[in-house]
Design a protein around this motif. Structure first.
Motif, PDB file in Angstrom:
ATOM      1  N   GLY A   1      33.374  55.845  38.572  1.00  0.00           N
ATOM      2  CA  GLY A   1      32.416  56.328  39.063  1.00  0.00           C
ATOM      3  C   GLY A   1      31.042  55.220  38.638  1.00  0.00           C
ATOM      4  N   PHE A   2      29.822  55.243  38.276  1.00  0.00           N
ATOM      5  CA  PHE A   2      28.260  54.999  37.752  1.00  0.00           C
ATOM      6  C   PHE A   2      28.141  54.544  39.122  1.00  0.00           C
ATOM      7  CE2 PHE A   2      30.690  52.777  34.438  1.00  0.00           C
ATOM      8  CZ  PHE A   2      30.110  53.271  33.586  1.00  0.00           C
ATOM      9  N   ARG A   3      27.121  53.753  39.878  1.00  0.00           N
ATOM     10  CA  ARG A   3      26.252  53.516  40.736  1.00  0.00           C
ATOM     11  C   ARG A   3      27.027  52.310  41.558  1.00  0.00           C
ATOM     12  NH1 ARG A   3      20.195  52.802  38.307  1.00  0.00           N
ATOM     13  NH2 ARG A   3      21.912  52.665  36.510  1.00  0.00           N
ATOM     14  N   GLN A   4      27.550  53.002  42.897  1.00  0.00           N
ATOM     15  CA  GLN A   4      28.242  51.918  43.824  1.00  0.00           C
ATOM     16  C   GLN A   4      27.704  51.573  44.506  1.00  0.00           C
ATOM     17  OE1 GLN A   4      32.605  52.689  43.295  1.00  0.00           O
ATOM     18  NE2 GLN A   4      32.748  53.401  41.236  1.00  0.00           N
ATOM     19  N   THR A   5      28.196  50.980  45.293  1.00  0.00           N
ATOM     20  CA  THR A   5      27.724  50.099  46.666  1.00  0.00           C
ATOM     21  C   THR A   5      28.514  49.252  47.390  1.00  0.00           C
ATOM     22  OG1 THR A   5      26.116  49.572  48.237  1.00  0.00           O
ATOM     23  CG2 THR A   5      25.504  48.428  45.622  1.00  0.00           C
ATOM     24  N   SER A   6      28.577  49.194  48.640  1.00  0.00           N
ATOM     25  CA  SER A   6      28.998  48.206  49.459  1.00  0.00           C
ATOM     26  C   SER A   6      28.059  47.447  49.933  1.00  0.00           C
ATOM     27  CB  SER A   6      30.423  48.560  49.560  1.00  0.00           C
ATOM     28  OG  SER A   6      29.864  49.618  51.487  1.00  0.00           O
ATOM     29  N   VAL A   7      28.518  46.326  50.741  1.00  0.00           N
ATOM     30  CA  VAL A   7      28.503  45.314  51.468  1.00  0.00           C
ATOM     31  C   VAL A   7      29.085  44.576  52.145  1.00  0.00           C
ATOM     32  CG1 VAL A   7      27.747  42.897  50.815  1.00  0.00           C
ATOM     33  CG2 VAL A   7      26.719  44.364  49.271  1.00  0.00           C
ATOM     34  N   GLU A   8      29.100  44.810  53.016  1.00  0.00           N
ATOM     35  CA  GLU A   8      30.356  44.095  54.609  1.00  0.00           C
ATOM     36  C   GLU A   8      30.407  42.693  54.728  1.00  0.00           C
ATOM     37  OE1 GLU A   8      29.351  46.029  57.952  1.00  0.00           O
ATOM     38  OE2 GLU A   8      30.195  48.628  57.664  1.00  0.00           O
ATOM     39  N   PHE A   9      31.967  42.213  55.145  1.00  0.00           N
ATOM     40  CA  PHE A   9      31.800  41.223  54.980  1.00  0.00           C
ATOM     41  C   PHE A   9      32.927  41.025  55.786  1.00  0.00           C
ATOM     42  CE2 PHE A   9      35.189  39.034  52.650  1.00  0.00           C
ATOM     43  CZ  PHE A   9      35.843  40.701  52.067  1.00  0.00           C
ATOM     44  N   GLU A  10      33.178  39.713  56.649  1.00  0.00           N
ATOM     45  CA  GLU A  10      33.642  39.787  57.331  1.00  0.00           C
ATOM     46  C   GLU A  10      35.204  38.097  56.812  1.00  0.00           C
ATOM     47  OE1 GLU A  10      33.748  37.016  61.468  1.00  0.00           O
ATOM     48  OE2 GLU A  10      32.642  38.895  61.451  1.00  0.00           O
ATOM     49  N   ARG A  11      36.003  39.017  56.540  1.00  0.00           N
ATOM     50  CA  ARG A  11      37.306  38.105  55.751  1.00  0.00           C
ATOM     51  C   ARG A  11      37.750  37.314  56.528  1.00  0.00           C
ATOM     52  NH1 ARG A  11      42.420  39.568  52.433  1.00  0.00           N
ATOM     53  NH2 ARG A  11      42.026  39.211  50.091  1.00  0.00           N
ATOM     54  N   ALA A  12      37.988  35.959  55.636  1.00  0.00           N
ATOM     55  CA  ALA A  12      38.354  35.207  56.452  1.00  0.00           C
ATOM     56  C   ALA A  12      39.559  34.454  56.184  1.00  0.00           C
ATOM     57  CB  ALA A  12      37.492  34.059  56.249  1.00  0.00           C
ATOM     58  N   GLU A  13      40.258  33.680  56.798  1.00  0.00           N
ATOM     59  CA  GLU A  13      42.224  33.776  57.136  1.00  0.00           C
ATOM     60  C   GLU A  13      42.211  32.077  56.199  1.00  0.00           C
ATOM     61  OE1 GLU A  13      44.100  32.089  60.645  1.00  0.00           O
ATOM     62  OE2 GLU A  13      41.860  32.348  61.649  1.00  0.00           O
ATOM     63  N   ARG A  14      43.250  32.160  55.417  1.00  0.00           N
ATOM     64  CA  ARG A  14      43.294  31.497  54.394  1.00  0.00           C
ATOM     65  C   ARG A  14      42.649  30.404  54.191  1.00  0.00           C
ATOM     66  NH1 ARG A  14      47.095  30.980  50.122  1.00  0.00           N
ATOM     67  NH2 ARG A  14      47.192  32.741  49.194  1.00  0.00           N
ATOM     68  N   ALA A  15      42.405  29.704  53.229  1.00  0.00           N
ATOM     69  CA  ALA A  15      41.777  27.967  53.314  1.00  0.00           C
ATOM     70  C   ALA A  15      43.079  26.952  53.515  1.00  0.00           C
ATOM     71  CB  ALA A  15      40.787  27.734  52.230  1.00  0.00           C
ATOM     72  N   ALA A  16      44.462  27.211  52.262  1.00  0.00           N
ATOM     73  CA  ALA A  16      45.285  26.565  52.667  1.00  0.00           C
ATOM     74  C   ALA A  16      46.300  27.479  52.107  1.00  0.00           C
ATOM     75  CB  ALA A  16      45.108  25.111  51.453  1.00  0.00           C
ATOM     76  N   GLY A  17      47.609  26.575  52.153  1.00  0.00           N
ATOM     77  CA  GLY A  17      48.767  27.945  51.090  1.00  0.00           C
ATOM     78  C   GLY A  17      49.199  28.507  51.824  1.00  0.00           C
ATOM     79  N   VAL A  18      50.445  28.606  51.595  1.00  0.00           N
ATOM     80  CA  VAL A  18      50.582  30.807  51.971  1.00  0.00           C
ATOM     81  C   VAL A  18      50.764  31.825  51.170  1.00  0.00           C
ATOM     82  CG1 VAL A  18      52.368  29.732  53.403  1.00  0.00           C
ATOM     83  CG2 VAL A  18      53.229  30.059  50.917  1.00  0.00           C
ATOM     84  N   ALA A  19      50.906  32.597  51.929  1.00  0.00           N
ATOM     85  CA  ALA A  19      50.092  34.119  51.389  1.00  0.00           C
ATOM     86  C   ALA A  19      51.024  34.340  50.614  1.00  0.00           C
ATOM     87  CB  ALA A  19      50.426  34.786  52.480  1.00  0.00           C
ATOM     88  N   GLN A  20      50.588  35.109  49.086  1.00  0.00           N
ATOM     89  CA  GLN A  20      51.694  35.369  48.436  1.00  0.00           C
ATOM     90  C   GLN A  20      51.886  36.853  48.049  1.00  0.00           C
ATOM     91  OE1 GLN A  20      52.888  32.415  46.838  1.00  0.00           O
ATOM     92  NE2 GLN A  20      51.805  31.002  47.411  1.00  0.00           N
TER      93      GLN A  20
ATOM     94  N   TRP B   1      23.937  43.733  42.932  1.00  0.00           N
ATOM     95  CA  TRP B   1      23.037  44.562  41.048  1.00  0.00           C
ATOM     96  C   TRP B   1      22.033  44.181  40.547  1.00  0.00           C
ATOM     97  CZ3 TRP B   1      23.660  40.362  37.149  1.00  0.00           C
ATOM     98  CH2 TRP B   1      23.368  40.689  35.542  1.00  0.00           C
ATOM     99  N   ARG B   2      21.265  43.099  40.689  1.00  0.00           N
ATOM    100  CA  ARG B   2      19.935  43.045  40.177  1.00  0.00           C
ATOM    101  C   ARG B   2      19.065  44.266  41.027  1.00  0.00           C
ATOM    102  NH1 ARG B   2      20.831  36.624  41.054  1.00  0.00           N
ATOM    103  NH2 ARG B   2      21.368  36.176  39.011  1.00  0.00           N
ATOM    104  N   GLU B   3      20.047  45.348  42.026  1.00  0.00           N
ATOM    105  CA  GLU B   3      18.799  46.168  42.646  1.00  0.00           C
ATOM    106  C   GLU B   3      19.121  47.157  41.386  1.00  0.00           C
ATOM    107  OE1 GLU B   3      19.255  46.937  46.304  1.00  0.00           O
ATOM    108  OE2 GLU B   3      18.613  45.095  47.221  1.00  0.00           O
ATOM    109  N   GLY B   4      20.177  47.155  41.167  1.00  0.00           N
ATOM    110  CA  GLY B   4      20.233  48.379  39.983  1.00  0.00           C
ATOM    111  C   GLY B   4      21.935  49.111  39.766  1.00  0.00           C
ATOM    112  N   TYR B   5      22.640  48.709  40.986  1.00  0.00           N
ATOM    113  CA  TYR B   5      24.576  49.383  41.601  1.00  0.00           C
ATOM    114  C   TYR B   5      25.189  47.997  39.780  1.00  0.00           C
ATOM    115  CZ  TYR B   5      22.061  50.655  45.729  1.00  0.00           C
ATOM    116  OH  TYR B   5      21.820  51.701  46.196  1.00  0.00           O
ATOM    117  N   GLU B   6      26.719  48.943  39.519  1.00  0.00           N
ATOM    118  CA  GLU B   6      26.357  48.482  38.496  1.00  0.00           C
ATOM    119  C   GLU B   6      28.354  48.800  39.336  1.00  0.00           C
ATOM    120  OE1 GLU B   6      25.628  51.813  37.680  1.00  0.00           O
ATOM    121  OE2 GLU B   6      24.492  51.511  35.512  1.00  0.00           O
ATOM    122  N   VAL B   7      29.253  48.717  40.746  1.00  0.00           N
ATOM    123  CA  VAL B   7      29.381  48.337  40.569  1.00  0.00           C
ATOM    124  C   VAL B   7      29.230  47.737  42.396  1.00  0.00           C
ATOM    125  CG1 VAL B   7      32.007  48.739  42.023  1.00  0.00           C
ATOM    126  CG2 VAL B   7      31.415  49.788  39.653  1.00  0.00           C
TER     127      VAL B   7
END
Ligand code: UDP
Ligand code: MG
Length: 322
Positions: free
Chosen positions: A186-205, A111-117
């Motif tokens: 629209g706007f300037r969009q970019t993506s960042v890759e990440f690894e999705r963790a497991e739920r920290a606690a509780g059950v999926a809603q 975002w600080r590099e100028g991307y809006e999404v």
């Protein structure tokens, strides 16, 4: 002046995970060099989620909360959070810590590099195999059906500039498939890759039913191709019927030639009739169903009911102003 970052967190029956969320998100935010506010939206939870959120607001006023009068759904909870967020950038984060708060600094950097999404795409999902397979198929089908450049495997975990938030807040629709609305802006969009963790606690809603409804919202709110399907099916069936008619006509007129190839005109049996009636009936019902999906959505929209109803708030609305 220091920039302000808002984090919107939808919470539905998340009492088990909230203490860990407060801790990890609070610690991550300390590294952002920005003012922060955390807006937790209690989506009509039946457990102690709202009491815990209120207590957190009393401890630290940066944590604010809204409580819905009933369960309106994840996308609506996030939409309400976006409505109240006052930051220069707004981050959307699940309460269950599947989206690691530590990754937000990478979104902020873009975002600080100028991307809006800046949205996060999952390199790996730690979900049950069936859910993974359905999600895989859905994202690919949606990409084919809509003219918008929908990102694959991108969830709601993202950062939006306040300009984008303003555009999204101005959208009046009830069926809010936020990933689609975000792409639509629209706007300037970019993506960042990440690894999705497991739920920290509780059950999926997100039950299968809720996920399916979300997928249908995505499909029908961003594509009119299913409507055209009726035309294509109609054309295909008519073409078959026309060929059948020509064939039957020729079979009668050029009976000798046809007989050489083993075709003899005769009374065509009941099965053929039943099959064609069932086939046509099925095609018509499918087309009616598709029409129904769109009409149902139009009906939902024209009623013009509020998108959410607030029961209580902590640090966001003056008392009595729900
Ligand atoms: N959630 C919500 N309303 C709902 C269902 C879910 O606000 O009706 C919230 C939930 O508290 C969580 C996020 O949406 O913060 C994602 O839900 P969940 O983890 O159950 O979904 P999954 O990660 O399995 O897709
Ligand atoms: Mg989750």
């Amino acid at each position: 002046m220091q920039k302000k970052i808002s984090v919107v967190v939808p919470c539905f029956n998340e009492e088990a995970v909230l203490p860990a969320l407060f801790d990890r998100l609070g610690r991550a935010a300390a590294t952002w060099q920005a003012d922060c506010e955390f807006i937790c939206v209690d989506d009509g939870s039946r457990d102690r989620t709202w009491e815990i959120l209120k207590a957190q607001n009393a401890r630290d006023a940066r944590w604010r909360g809204l409580s819905f009068a009933r369960n309106f759904g994840h996308q609506t909870a996030v939409s309400a959070g976006l409505h109240f967020a006052g930051g220069d950038a707004v981050v959307i984060l699940d309460a269950d810590l599947q989206d690691p708060p530590e990754e937000i600094s990478r979104l902020l950097q873009k975002w600080r590099e100028g991307y809006e999404v800046v949205f996060a795409t999952r390199t790996q999902r730690k979900d049950p195999p069936l859910k993974k397979f359905l999600a895989w198929g859905f994202y690919r089908l949606l990409q084919k059906l809509t003219p918008l450049p929908m990102a694959r495997d991108a969830g709601d975990f993202c950062l939006l500039d306040k300009k984008v938030v303003a555009v999204m807040n101005a959208m009046p629709e009830r069926n809010r498939y936020l990933r689609g609305l975000r792409t639509w802006c629209g706007f300037r969009q970019t993506s960042v890759e990440f690894e999705r963790a497991e739920r920290a606690a509780g059950v999926a809603q997100y039950t299968f039913k809720k996920s399916f409804r979300l997928a249908m919202d995505g499909m029908f709110s961003f594509s009119t191709v299913p409507l055209r399907l009726a035309t294509y099916l109609g054309l295909a069936v008519s073409a078959c019927a026309f060929l059948g008619a020509v064939f039957t006509f020729c079979e009668k007129v050029f009976a000798d030639t046809f007989a050489k190839f083993g075709f003899t005109p005769g009374p065509h049996g009941i099965p053929t009739l039943v099959i064609s009636i069932l086939f046509l009936g099925g095609v018509q019902l499918i087309c009616l169903g598709i029409l129904g999906e769109y009409i149902g959505r139009i009906y939902e929209e024209v009623k013009g009911r509020p998108i959410w109803v607030i029961r209580d708030s902590a640090g966001l609305l003056p008392p009595g102003k729900n």
